[in-house]
Design an enzyme around this catalytic site. Structure first.
Site, PDB file in Angstrom:
ATOM      1  N   ASP A   1       0.836  -1.211   0.000  1.00 42.03           N
ATOM      2  CA  ASP A   1       0.000   0.000   0.000  1.00 42.03           C
ATOM      3  C   ASP A   1       0.866   1.254   0.000  1.00 42.03           C
ATOM      4  O   ASP A   1       1.965   1.267   0.544  1.00 42.03           O
ATOM      5  CB  ASP A   1      -0.918  -0.031   1.239  1.00 42.03           C
ATOM      6  CG  ASP A   1      -2.115   0.895   1.091  1.00 42.03           C
ATOM      7  OD1 ASP A   1      -2.333   1.426  -0.018  1.00 42.03           O
ATOM      8  OD2 ASP A   1      -2.822   1.098   2.093  1.00 42.03           O
TER       9      ASP A   1
ATOM     10  N   ASN B   1     -10.913  -2.654  -5.322  1.00 42.75           N
ATOM     11  CA  ASN B   1     -10.155  -1.741  -6.183  1.00 42.75           C
ATOM     12  C   ASN B   1     -10.812  -1.516  -7.546  1.00 42.75           C
ATOM     13  O   ASN B   1     -10.466  -0.562  -8.256  1.00 42.75           O
ATOM     14  CB  ASN B   1      -8.711  -2.231  -6.376  1.00 42.75           C
ATOM     15  CG  ASN B   1      -7.841  -2.089  -5.139  1.00 42.75           C
ATOM     16  OD1 ASN B   1      -6.959  -2.905  -4.887  1.00 42.75           O
ATOM     17  ND2 ASN B   1      -8.075  -1.052  -4.339  1.00 42.75           N
TER      18      ASN B   1
HETATM   19  C1  IPE Z   1      -5.448  -2.801  -0.168  1.00 43.07           C
HETATM   20  O1  IPE Z   1      -5.059  -1.496  -0.440  1.00 43.07           O
HETATM   21  C2  IPE Z   1      -5.469  -3.599  -1.416  1.00 43.07           C
HETATM   22  C3  IPE Z   1      -4.173  -3.801  -2.055  1.00 43.07           C
HETATM   23  C4  IPE Z   1      -3.006  -3.526  -1.537  1.00 43.07           C
HETATM   24  C5  IPE Z   1      -4.219  -4.387  -3.354  1.00 43.07           C
HETATM   25  P1  IPE Z   1      -6.132  -0.334  -0.583  1.00 43.07           P
HETATM   26  O2  IPE Z   1      -5.362   0.923  -0.673  1.00 43.07           O
HETATM   27  O3  IPE Z   1      -7.068  -0.631  -1.680  1.00 43.07           O
HETATM   28  O4  IPE Z   1      -6.897  -0.456   0.811  1.00 43.07           O
HETATM   29  P2  IPE Z   1      -7.894   0.542   1.547  1.00 43.07           P
HETATM   30  O5  IPE Z   1      -9.021   0.811   0.600  1.00 43.07           O
HETATM   31  O6  IPE Z   1      -7.144   1.788   1.864  1.00 43.07           O
HETATM   32  O7  IPE Z   1      -8.298  -0.193   2.781  1.00 43.07           O
HETATM   33  C1  IPE Z   2      -1.496   0.151  -3.333  1.00 45.85           C
HETATM   34  O1  IPE Z   2      -1.271   1.513  -3.401  1.00 45.85           O
HETATM   35  C2  IPE Z   2      -1.676  -0.478  -4.678  1.00 45.85           C
HETATM   36  C3  IPE Z   2      -3.053  -0.885  -4.993  1.00 45.85           C
HETATM   37  C4  IPE Z   2      -4.057  -0.919  -4.168  1.00 45.85           C
HETATM   38  C5  IPE Z   2      -3.290  -1.310  -6.361  1.00 45.85           C
HETATM   39  P1  IPE Z   2      -2.501   2.521  -3.420  1.00 45.85           P
HETATM   40  O2  IPE Z   2      -2.824   2.799  -4.840  1.00 45.85           O
HETATM   41  O3  IPE Z   2      -3.604   2.064  -2.578  1.00 45.85           O
HETATM   42  O4  IPE Z   2      -1.803   3.817  -2.782  1.00 45.85           O
HETATM   43  P2  IPE Z   2      -2.484   4.868  -1.810  1.00 45.85           P
HETATM   44  O5  IPE Z   2      -3.080   4.117  -0.661  1.00 45.85           O
HETATM   45  O6  IPE Z   2      -3.508   5.608  -2.606  1.00 45.85           O
HETATM   46  O7  IPE Z   2      -1.334   5.737  -1.390  1.00 45.85           O
HETATM   47 MG    MG Z   3      -4.079   2.354  -0.623  1.00 45.12          MG
END
Ligand code: IPE
Ligand code: IPE
Ligand code: MG
Length: 247
Positions: free
Chosen positions: A20, A68
């Protein structure tokens, strides 16, 4: 202190990572989110190599959750393109290093081209045996996985191939998409968020957690070693007392 792999006394057999912080990493630089995901893909490469050298047998990476799909369309499309390019680029390295690629999640929901490429690379990495399994969780959600398992078990009871009193811990485990993978020993989440976000709910019953503020694109070998060191220093009691464990 610089860490090396020989400092790590007890290496987890299965490490799972909630990767993340790609978006925030890019935002800090006023770049678009996809650049964050691209840099995050570099971390995937580096951490896979670090895990292999450390002796981790199973590495599971949460790359795209069922939730996602509700992100902006251009980000979703960009992520699948990035995944396809990444797998193509890293295929020979995976084969050389005897790393088998594996997937959990709803692969049938992926764009057809990405899915075909992913499954082709998977087959090629499996062809000559492997020492390590790299599992990507794609369009994965643990609640959804538990619903599918429940339906499959209910159907077996309905047709009479299983009696409800025969249902055990193992029955559930065998009906999940992670069948064949051991439960994760260590789950890492980057970027400072302290939540599970629908990841491996059943499988993580006795996992050790490691949370770090480091954003995923900045999570590299030293950060990974630090997580392994934290794991090595923990006592896993599984309900028992220290005395029972001989401590
Ligand atoms: C969790 O990350 C899913 C992945 C790392 C693929 P998100 O960024 O989507 O999670 P939330 O929505 O902040 O909980
Ligand atoms: C994690 O990084 C990757 C995926 C969930 C695909 P994020 O895209 O959630 O990054 P933040 O949380 O917006 O910084
Ligand atoms: Mg995220």
């Amino acid at each position: 202190m610089t860490l090396s792999y020989t400092d790590i006394e007890r290496v987890p057999r299965h490490v799972a990572i909630i990767m993340d912080g790609n978006g925030r990493w890019a935002k800090k630089r006023t770049w678009n989110r996809l650049r964050g995901h691209r840099e995050g893909a570099e971390s995937v490469d580096i951490i896979t190599e670090a895990a292999r050298v450390a002796g981790v047998e199973y590495l599971t990476l949460y790359a795209f959750s069922t939730e996602n799909w509700s992100r902006p369309q251009d980000e979703v499309v960009g992520l699948w393109e990035l995944l396809g390019d990444f797998l193509e680029k890293k295929k020979s390295k995976l084969i050389t290093n005897r790393i088998r690629l594996h997937f959990i999640g709803h692969m049938e929901h992926l764009p057809e081209k990405t899915r075909e490429k992913a499954l082709r690379v998977k087959r090629e990495t499996e062809a000559n045996g492997w020492d390590m399994t790299l599992t990507l969780a794609l369009s994965y959600g643990s609640r959804d996985e538990l619903i599918c398992a429940t339906k499959a078990i209910a159907e077996k009871v309905r047709v009479g191939t299983l009696r409800s009193e025969q249902i055990t811990d193992a029955t559930i485990t065998e009906h999940l998409s992670t069948v064949g993978l051991p439960d994760p020993d260590l789950i890492i989440r980057t970027s400072g968020e302290l939540r599970i976000s629908n990841f491996l709910l059943w499988q993580s019953a006795y996992a050790e957690y490691y949370f770090t503020d480091t954003l995923w694109p900045d999570f590299r070998e030293p950060e990974f070693l630090e997580a392994l060191r934290s794991y090595a220093g923990r006592t896993r009691r599984f309900g028992k007392t220290d005395e029972q464990l001989g401590g």
